[in-house]
Write an enzyme that holds these catalytic residues in place. Structure first.
Site, PDB file in Angstrom:
ATOM      1  CG  ASP B  89       9.851 -19.712 -11.413  1.00  0.00           C
ATOM      2  OD1 ASP B  89       9.165 -20.386 -11.351  1.00  0.00           O
ATOM      3  OD2 ASP B  89      10.523 -19.731 -10.394  1.00  0.00           O
ATOM      4  CG  ASP B 271      12.006 -12.090  -9.049  1.00  0.00           C
ATOM      5  OD1 ASP B 271      13.007 -12.129 -10.325  1.00  0.00           O
ATOM      6  OD2 ASP B 271      12.168 -13.092  -8.454  1.00  0.00           O
ATOM      7  CB  CYS B 309       5.815   4.562   4.873  1.00  0.00           C
ATOM      8  SG  CYS B 309       4.974   3.209   4.255  1.00  0.00           S
ATOM      9  CB  CYS B 311       2.110   0.925   3.973  1.00  0.00           C
ATOM     10  SG  CYS B 311       2.770   0.632   5.344  1.00  0.00           S
ATOM     11  CB  CYS B 314       3.458   3.563   8.011  1.00  0.00           C
ATOM     12  SG  CYS B 314       5.049   2.619   7.853  1.00  0.00           S
ATOM     13  CG  HIS B 340       6.635  -1.156   5.907  1.00  0.00           C
ATOM     14  ND1 HIS B 340       6.392   0.238   5.783  1.00  0.00           N
ATOM     15  CD2 HIS B 340       8.126  -1.010   5.655  1.00  0.00           C
ATOM     16  CE1 HIS B 340       7.521   0.988   5.639  1.00  0.00           C
ATOM     17  NE2 HIS B 340       8.231   0.202   5.662  1.00  0.00           N
TER      18      HIS B 340
END
Lengths: 376, 376
Positions: B89, B271, B309, B311, B314, B340
């Site tokens: 930014d 974002d 999920c 991930c 998980c 997660h």
């Protein structure tokens, strides 16, 4: 079952078979107090960090989340997702160091939780029940860990009580292992040698507990106030009285130098919060010596923590990045340094084992004793 | 270069080519403020979390470790070890939200560092120089982000100045990209649309900046005090004025619901600190709704955070374990939940892209709008 692979004077290279896999000794046990290594390192990470054994704290887990909760969740292995061996301490050390308002009797200890002050009683039977609920691979007998220096009479009486507690611990575990619904019916038990810095008490204690035919024997009550020289003297006195065919565990030790000295005197197993605690404060171990990552000299240092290290941190990140993360208070700083220090300790033990196996331990000892403790 | 793959009314599925690789849009940019995702997640972890782009903050990195330091260390990619696209930014948002004692002139802003109070001046040229030193893939033009609600006259004058600052930003970047020794000579520039909640100012601003032929255009100054309905109204007013062949970035947004609404109105890039910040406080996103892991009902819950999920968290850990880690103040709790939530956001965008590609976005939108924001 402990199998001796190679002797090198008193030092020994062995293999300890447990219900959750074999441990190559000498070995370091990685401290995961409340079921997690401090510094955001999970059981999955440990696989990449050469960890063989995880150590969890009975006292902490009894208070939170509660051992009954862990039991209902299937035990520590299922709870933390670490499938290798787990040793739980007995809670004794923390009861005597963390808890408040202790009252010791023959039965056990009444103390106030350091979290919420609630009164709790723990004796050998309670400690064994908690550890059975946690379903660790190896349980430690309930003992009193006396701070050094201690008056001779106190050490003598405490030590005698610890031996009586050990007999009760063994009975309790035998009973618990036979109970239906016990998660780990093959839980092992280690006895603990006490006796402060008094050789006669230590030797007498060891003689009395070695015949109980336990799965292993620990030397407790060291690294709690006495000098390193006193510690080595006690190890030298106790080790000859320890069974050859059982693993020997020196509790709560220590620096790389302490470890080399103890391995040289015949110790097989170690645990210590030093690698993780130091890492969280920016202190890392390297083969060149110890570094403090807060040091301004690392601001523009693009090299890895230890050019000789293959850990996931050294293979990727620079001292400058880690310095920046610490200065910025980023949690990632702690995680990366904890990972490095854990890897350092576990691969340090790997090198010790290699040197024992090819009979170069004495050279390894001489070459590393000073350098690893040096601040650079 | 932005390539449009598929339209679905205003919503679009695209591919944005950068010097550090392609970004499949709509995409989420993962916020790594000081060069690290908060919660002990490193650039290496991001590979397993479906992250496409990392966003770093110019203001924070200018103050610490300093952009000159990052330049000497080879730029942000080498410093953080993330080799995909990085957006920085402009520092504007933080100057106006974090710093103290601001003084705005036509030249730029003088402000006091929130770390040590030292006086710093930043204008378009300074922001571009800092971002060139950081060597991000995409730099953002220096702007004033006005809090909502804002008086019309202030918003109008600020917006006009932001447009003048954009022209200076573009000139500065062109010059910097041509300088010998510039780490990323192909650094891209996005302009920022401002104008508070006033449609006429927003449309007028967009018309004036779209002809500058920048690499992309952002809508800034939203999610800073106005209602979601006002935000959607402004997006609807601005998007038709944005070039079709450039990526559109809605800064600092938002909840899954906000994102679905904005994608539906033609936004490509997002974002937000929400997934990481919420995770550090025990709040996780799941396909069934949001969970608070401090809730006592998770104490004995052996299931994963989200049964749907894939991930790394998980696939391995239980709600009960995460609940325990939070209650015990273990850093690992934060790391696992940040992982997660990042995975959740990035795979949520993957699903959005899939639904756009097979023209089922409207159904996906309707099925998920309410459920993902629900507290369960």
């Amino acid at each position: 079952m402990f199998h001796l692979i190679q002797n090198c004077d008193a030092a020994r290279r062995g293999e300890f078979t447990t219900p959750h896999g074999k441990i190559q000794t000498p070995a370091f046990m990685n401290v995961a107090t409340a079921g997690a290594i401090k510094g955001a390192v999970s059981a999955l990470d440990l696989k990449d960090l050469k960890c063989q054994v995880q150590l969890c704290n009975t006292y902490h887990l009894h208070l939170r989340p509660g051992d009954e909760t862990v039991r209902k969740l299937g035990g520590l292995h299922r709870f933390t997702r670490w499938d290798g061996p787990i040793l739980t301490d007995s809670g004794g050390f923390q009861v005597f160091s963390l808890a408040k308002l202790r009252n010791i009797t023959e039965e056990g200890v009444t103390f106030a939780s350091h979290i919420d002050g609630r009164k709790i009683f723990m004796g050998p039977e309670e400690s064994m029940k908690i550890q059975s609920n946690l379903a660790s691979t190896i349980a430690m007998a309930f003992d009193e860990c006396v701070q050094n220096p201690a008056p001779y009479e106190y050490a003598r009486d405490s030590c005698a009580r610890t031996v009586r507690w050990l007999c009760r611990s063994k009975e309790a575990m035998n009973r618990l292992n036979r109970e239906p619904g016990t998660i780990n019916p093959r839980q092992m038990l280690f006895g603990i040698n006490q006796g402060s810095t008094y050789e006669d008490l230590r030797v007498d204690c060891m003689k009395r507990i070695r015949d109980l035919d336990l799965d292993g024997y620990a030397i407790g009550g060291l690294a709690v106030g006495e000098s390193s020289e006193e510690m080595y003297r006690i190890i030298e006195a106790v080790v000859p009285e320890m069974p050859m065919d059982k693993p020997r565990y020196l509790m709560g030790v220590g620096t790389p130098g302490n470890i080399l000295e103890a391995v040289r005197r015949g110790v097989d197993l170690f645990d210590c919060v030093m690698p993780t605690r130091n890492a969280r404060h920016g202190h890392v171990f390297t083969r060149q010596g110890r570094r403090n990552l807060f040091n301004a000299k690392y601001e523009l240092d693009d090299t890895s923590l230890d050019p000789d290290c293959d850990c996931p941190v050294c293979k990727n990140f620079s001292r400058a990045y880690l310095h920046h993360l610490f200065k910025s208070g980023e949690m990632l700083a702690m995680r990366l340094c904890v990972m490095h220090n854990i890897y350092f300790y576990n691969s340090f033990f790997e090198k010790i084992r290699g040197s024992l196996q090819n009979e170069t331990f004495e050279r390894f000892y001489r070459e590393n004793l000073e350098v690893l403790n040096r601040r650079i």
